[in-house]
Design an enzyme around this catalytic site. Structure first.
Site, PDB file in Angstrom:
ATOM      1  N   HIS A 577      -4.961  -3.492 -12.026  1.00  0.00           N
ATOM      2  CA  HIS A 577      -4.094  -2.555 -11.300  1.00  0.00           C
ATOM      3  C   HIS A 577      -4.930  -1.577 -10.482  1.00  0.00           C
ATOM      4  O   HIS A 577      -4.673  -1.361  -9.287  1.00  0.00           O
ATOM      5  CB  HIS A 577      -3.225  -1.814 -12.315  1.00  0.00           C
ATOM      6  CG  HIS A 577      -2.358  -0.739 -11.750  1.00  0.00           C
ATOM      7  ND1 HIS A 577      -0.994  -0.899 -11.573  1.00  0.00           N
ATOM      8  CD2 HIS A 577      -2.632   0.527 -11.330  1.00  0.00           C
ATOM      9  CE1 HIS A 577      -0.489   0.212 -11.058  1.00  0.00           C
ATOM     10  NE2 HIS A 577      -1.467   1.101 -10.918  1.00  0.00           N
ATOM     11  N   GLU A 578      -5.941  -0.981 -11.115  1.00  0.00           N
ATOM     12  CA  GLU A 578      -6.753   0.022 -10.416  1.00  0.00           C
ATOM     13  C   GLU A 578      -7.621  -0.610  -9.331  1.00  0.00           C
ATOM     14  O   GLU A 578      -7.782  -0.035  -8.246  1.00  0.00           O
ATOM     15  CB  GLU A 578      -7.618   0.792 -11.419  1.00  0.00           C
ATOM     16  CG  GLU A 578      -6.836   1.553 -12.488  1.00  0.00           C
ATOM     17  CD  GLU A 578      -5.795   2.508 -11.926  1.00  0.00           C
ATOM     18  OE1 GLU A 578      -5.948   2.957 -10.768  1.00  0.00           O
ATOM     19  OE2 GLU A 578      -4.812   2.796 -12.623  1.00  0.00           O
ATOM     20  N   HIS A 581      -5.549  -1.103  -6.282  1.00  0.00           N
ATOM     21  CA  HIS A 581      -5.221   0.089  -5.504  1.00  0.00           C
ATOM     22  C   HIS A 581      -6.148   0.238  -4.291  1.00  0.00           C
ATOM     23  O   HIS A 581      -5.797   0.903  -3.314  1.00  0.00           O
ATOM     24  CB  HIS A 581      -5.290   1.341  -6.378  1.00  0.00           C
ATOM     25  CG  HIS A 581      -3.980   1.679  -7.031  1.00  0.00           C
ATOM     26  ND1 HIS A 581      -2.780   1.612  -6.364  1.00  0.00           N
ATOM     27  CD2 HIS A 581      -3.696   2.102  -8.288  1.00  0.00           C
ATOM     28  CE1 HIS A 581      -1.807   1.964  -7.184  1.00  0.00           C
ATOM     29  NE2 HIS A 581      -2.323   2.251  -8.350  1.00  0.00           N
ATOM     30  N   GLU A 640       2.287   1.143  -6.111  1.00  0.00           N
ATOM     31  CA  GLU A 640       2.197   0.858  -7.544  1.00  0.00           C
ATOM     32  C   GLU A 640       2.722  -0.533  -7.873  1.00  0.00           C
ATOM     33  O   GLU A 640       2.195  -1.206  -8.767  1.00  0.00           O
ATOM     34  CB  GLU A 640       2.971   1.916  -8.335  1.00  0.00           C
ATOM     35  CG  GLU A 640       2.420   3.328  -8.191  1.00  0.00           C
ATOM     36  CD  GLU A 640       0.997   3.456  -8.699  1.00  0.00           C
ATOM     37  OE1 GLU A 640       0.623   2.720  -9.638  1.00  0.00           O
ATOM     38  OE2 GLU A 640       0.247   4.280  -8.144  1.00  0.00           O
ATOM     39  N   ASP A 644       0.700  -3.356  -9.777  1.00  0.00           N
ATOM     40  CA  ASP A 644       1.205  -3.951 -11.019  1.00  0.00           C
ATOM     41  C   ASP A 644       1.185  -5.477 -10.949  1.00  0.00           C
ATOM     42  O   ASP A 644       0.737  -6.162 -11.881  1.00  0.00           O
ATOM     43  CB  ASP A 644       2.642  -3.490 -11.284  1.00  0.00           C
ATOM     44  CG  ASP A 644       2.712  -2.110 -11.916  1.00  0.00           C
ATOM     45  OD1 ASP A 644       1.667  -1.592 -12.343  1.00  0.00           O
ATOM     46  OD2 ASP A 644       3.825  -1.550 -11.982  1.00  0.00           O
ATOM     47  N   HIS A 705       5.947   5.542  -9.127  1.00  0.00           N
ATOM     48  CA  HIS A 705       5.980   4.365  -9.993  1.00  0.00           C
ATOM     49  C   HIS A 705       7.435   3.937 -10.208  1.00  0.00           C
ATOM     50  O   HIS A 705       8.327   4.776 -10.289  1.00  0.00           O
ATOM     51  CB  HIS A 705       5.368   4.660 -11.368  1.00  0.00           C
ATOM     52  CG  HIS A 705       3.964   5.148 -11.314  1.00  0.00           C
ATOM     53  ND1 HIS A 705       3.643   6.474 -11.140  1.00  0.00           N
ATOM     54  CD2 HIS A 705       2.778   4.480 -11.421  1.00  0.00           C
ATOM     55  CE1 HIS A 705       2.328   6.613 -11.142  1.00  0.00           C
ATOM     56  NE2 HIS A 705       1.783   5.423 -11.302  1.00  0.00           N
ATOM     57  N   ARG A 711       8.958  -2.108 -14.039  1.00  0.00           N
ATOM     58  CA  ARG A 711       7.545  -2.461 -13.898  1.00  0.00           C
ATOM     59  C   ARG A 711       7.273  -3.780 -14.617  1.00  0.00           C
ATOM     60  O   ARG A 711       6.469  -4.598 -14.156  1.00  0.00           O
ATOM     61  CB  ARG A 711       6.646  -1.363 -14.461  1.00  0.00           C
ATOM     62  CG  ARG A 711       6.718  -0.055 -13.705  1.00  0.00           C
ATOM     63  CD  ARG A 711       5.674   0.951 -14.171  1.00  0.00           C
ATOM     64  NE  ARG A 711       4.347   0.606 -13.670  1.00  0.00           N
ATOM     65  CZ  ARG A 711       3.308   1.431 -13.701  1.00  0.00           C
ATOM     66  NH1 ARG A 711       3.443   2.654 -14.215  1.00  0.00           N
ATOM     67  NH2 ARG A 711       2.141   1.064 -13.228  1.00  0.00           N
TER      68      ARG A 711
END
Length: 743
Positions: A577-578, A581, A640, A644, A705, A711
């Site tokens: 996920h990070e 980004h 986000e 995800d 989010h 999610r």
């Protein structure tokens, strides 16, 4: 009878040595095959009985609702048991794993080994953290002081007109808007009307620059509330009552005459003004449209092209800037390059200010300060906001004082508290395993670039360079373990255990000046952007780095002893996920060095935007019963959602590579779920959580989010490997007819 030889006819033939050797070899071969078959069968059915495995199994099974078909609603299947057993505490607007881990963190910070531990010889910074905590939990003294700490300092910001008499005579004659909002900025960390700050230059990640932005936060959160109609009417009434009750209480404590009619009239003017300011903000330009926000110009251009006027007084942008930057001894010339993020806001603000008096403006800007400062005062002052908070968020009561204080100290002295937390609760063994997982998932991300038919080779090379350049930070900065560094970091702070409110004011000023004084400094890309005692993870586009603080490196996200399927489904998904980004609709605009720079070919970027719209449309189709059937805003949550969806895909692929290298893991006790299924189960259970209806509405309006349920549902509906793991047919709810896929 004597012993005689055996008759010849009864004797067995003798085997030759060659025959004996052959038999031995065949026997050994048979034995080896049997052993291997037994070992294979044993391994494939082996049950892990370690304490970590047993605890993991118990946790996973306890949260599930196995009566639900995982192919129908995997969130309910994974979290149904948890949802039945957990009621939202009265102190929370929403409740889930993050809240539970945060509560456990608060217990660690409070404990005799951390903030409440007395040590004769320790770093001065650690003693300061404990002194600040002690001042915060000193309820008796806080109650004794009442509202006096606030009342004593209000003259420093030209007072609150509705809470004093003769404001025009005592303050109005020397009042300038620049003076008030500049002081609120540098001394009290309150950004009103103009959001002025120093940060990394988006166009040059080695330097800092001054930004001018539109007002970012409001008492009623978002513009929808200011209609004051329908579902928002009650929030408006509670907001006005909060302001009215606080002004009335201050006047009472000052022994002043109270005219409820006059106070109500001023309250109405303040809300009208705030509504107009909200209307002037630009809702169409999302914060992630960095290219459109990056309007570099000289300071003098603000005075030339963005004039403001209040009661015939012209707002001087250079004077306002100097009032702030002089506090850190930095001179800013007219030729100073600045960034004006929202030119259209300042054009519209001119028309807003023309409708109001300086008394109206002063009432508003001081209200935005005092409404947050009641937190540090006695209970009668805190109670003025109780009804408002209940209407807005659904929360019924406040957190326990010690919990609130532990978090407050951590948020203001994060390096000192991080040191205490790491010493108490962090396992150094975590770093090595995290490094291995980050390496695996980064490799998967880069490998997947080759399979992206929509991206040309030139852009793929640039994307790979950026992915390779992402720096990783795990656990904590080594600097915080150094007494000299830690003491120097907080050398300008001096707390009193008997002056909590003054300590708060000191922290506000210290925090603001710390960033203002960076203007002439080069960016230190080795500096950690967050403390260690944090239950979260981060990506910074300006320095192209991912950060995993010590606080998040614990079950169910991560543990050296729990199965790797759970680690990859937990912290592995967070890692992916990070990393992603850096390539979402915001991060994709920054290059490998953190500069706002286009590294895409036009055709690849057009394809990226088209594929991203698939996510925006998909999530916008989700409606939420808890929020009166409102649909999500897929544009607000796009970054986000992209992260995800890519995160779960990359983590799963990395896990399958781990299995290929190391073989299948032993099963968990008490369940017949495969490790592929456990991977998805742990991912989903990270997001088990509940919302109050009020918070559900805020979440849709404000949160970047998606709500936790979506999610899980959104990302797994887009991932065919999930359907394969649970044998879902094409008509299942968890199988999408139109799969969205970017990374």
């Amino acid at each position: 009878m004597t012993e005689t030889d055996t008759p010849k006819s009864a004797k067995k033939p003798r085997l030759t040595s060659l025959e004996i050797s052959l038999i031995a070899i065949v026997s050994l071969f048979v034995i080896v095959i049997v052993v291997l078959l037994i070992l294979f069968a044993t391994q494939s059915n082996e049950i892990c009985t370690t304490a970590d495995c047993t605890q993991s199994a118990s946790r996973l099974i306890g949260k599930m609702d196995a009566s639900v078909d995982p192919c129908d609603n995997f969130y309910q299947y994974s979290c149904g048991g948890w949802l039945k057993k957990n009621i939202i505490p009265e102190t929370h607007a929403k409740y889930g794993l993050y809240n539970i881990l945060k509560a456990e963190l608060e217990v660690v910070l409070k404990g005799d080994s951390v903030l409440e531990k007395k040590v004769e010889r320790e770093a001065a910074a650690l003693t300061k953290a404990k002194t600040l905590y002690k001042s915060c939990i000193n309820e008796r003294l806080i109650e004794q002081k009442g509202g006096a700490p606030l009342l004593d300092m209000l003259p420093d910001i030209f007072e609150w007109p509705m809470a004093v008499d003769n404001w025009e005579d005592d303050y109005g004659k020397t009042w300038r808007l620049e003076d008030v909002i500049a002081r609120l900025n540098w001394k009290y960390a309150t950004q009103v009307l103009v959001y002025f700050f120093v940060y990394i230059d988006d166009g040059d990640s080695t330097s800092h620059i001054i930004y001018f932005d539109q007002q970012m936060s409001f008492g009623l959160l978002s513009r929808d509330y200011y209609t004051c109609k329908g579902r928002f009417a009650e929030a408006c009434r509670a907001y006005e009552k909060f302001m009215f009750d606080l002004a009335k209480l201050i006047r009472t404590d000052r022994g002043l005459k109270i005219s409820e009619t006059d106070i109500k009239a001023e309250v109405t003017r303040v809300v009208d003004l705030e509504r107009d300011i909200v209307s002037a903000t630009d809702p169409l330009l999302l914060p992630n449209d960095q290219v459109l926000l990056y309007n570099k110009m000289e300071l003098r251009e603000l005075n030339r092209n963005f004039t403001l006027e209040i009661d015939s007084q012209k707002f001087n942008w250079s004077y306002f800037t100097a009032k702030i930057m002089d506090t850190v001894n930095i001179k800013v010339p007219e030729s100073e390059k600045i960034i004006n993020n929202y030119p259209s806001y300042f054009v519209k603000l001119k028309g807003v200010l023309a409708k109001y008096t300086k008394r109206d403006l002063q009432n508003y800007v001081v209200w935005r300060f005092v409404m947050k400062m009641v937190e540090g005062l006695s209970r009668p002052y805190r109670n003025t906001r109780s009804a408002f908070h209940k209407v807005l968020t659904g929360k019924i009561s406040e957190k326990a004082v010690w919990r609130r204080c532990a978090l407050y100290v951590n948020s203001n002295l994060d390096k000192a508290v991080g040191r205490l937390y790491v010493q108490e609760a962090f396992s150094e063994n975590s770093k090595e395993l995290m490094e291995e997982m980050i390496k695996d998932i980064r490799e998967v991300f880069i490998s997947n670039l080759n399979d992206l038919a929509w991206m040309d080779e030139e852009t793929k090379r640039a994307a790979e360079e950026k992915a390779q350049a992402i720096r990783e930070r795990i656990g904590y900065s080594d600097d915080i373990m150094n007494d000299e560094y830690l003491n120097n970091e907080y050398k300008d702070l001096s707390y009193s255990a008997e002056e909590y409110f003054k300590n708060i004011l000191q922290n506000l000023e210290y925090g603001t000046k710390k960033y203002l004084q960076k203007l002439r400094e080069k960016v230190n890309k080795d500096e950690w952007i967050i403390g260690a005692a944090v239950i979260n993870a981060f990506y910074s586009s300006d320095v192209n780095e991912i950060v995993f603080p010590a606080g998040i490196l614990q079950p169910p996200f991560f543990s050296k002893g729990q199965p790797k399927s759970l680690n990859y489904g937990g912290i592995g998904m967070v890692i992916g996920h990070e990393i992603t980004h850096g390539f979402d609709d915001k991060g994709s605009k920054y290059d490998k060095d953190g500069n706002l720079k286009n590294w895409w070919t036009p055709q690849s970027f057009r394809k990226f935007l088209e594929l991203s719209r698939c996510f925006a449309n998909q999530y916008s189709k989700f409606s939420w019963d808890l929020a009166n059937g409102l649909h999500l805003n897929g544009n607000n949550t796009l970054s986000e959602n992209i992260a995800d969806n890519a995160g779960i895909r990359q983590a799963y692929q990395a896990y399958k590579k781990f299995v290929k290298r190391n073989g299948e893991e032993p099963r968990l006790p008490g369940t017949d779920l495969s490790h592929d299924q456990l991977f998805f189960l742990n991912f989903a259970q990270i997001w088990c959580g509940s919302y109050r209806p009020q918070q559900a509405l805020i979440s849709i309006k404000m949160d970047i989010h998606s709500p936790v349920m979506f999610r899980v549902l959104g990302s797994l509906q887009n991932f065919p490997e999930f359907a394969k793991a649970f044998n879902c047919n094409k008509s299942s709810n968890m199988v999408s007819d139109n799969i969205c896929h970017v990374w």
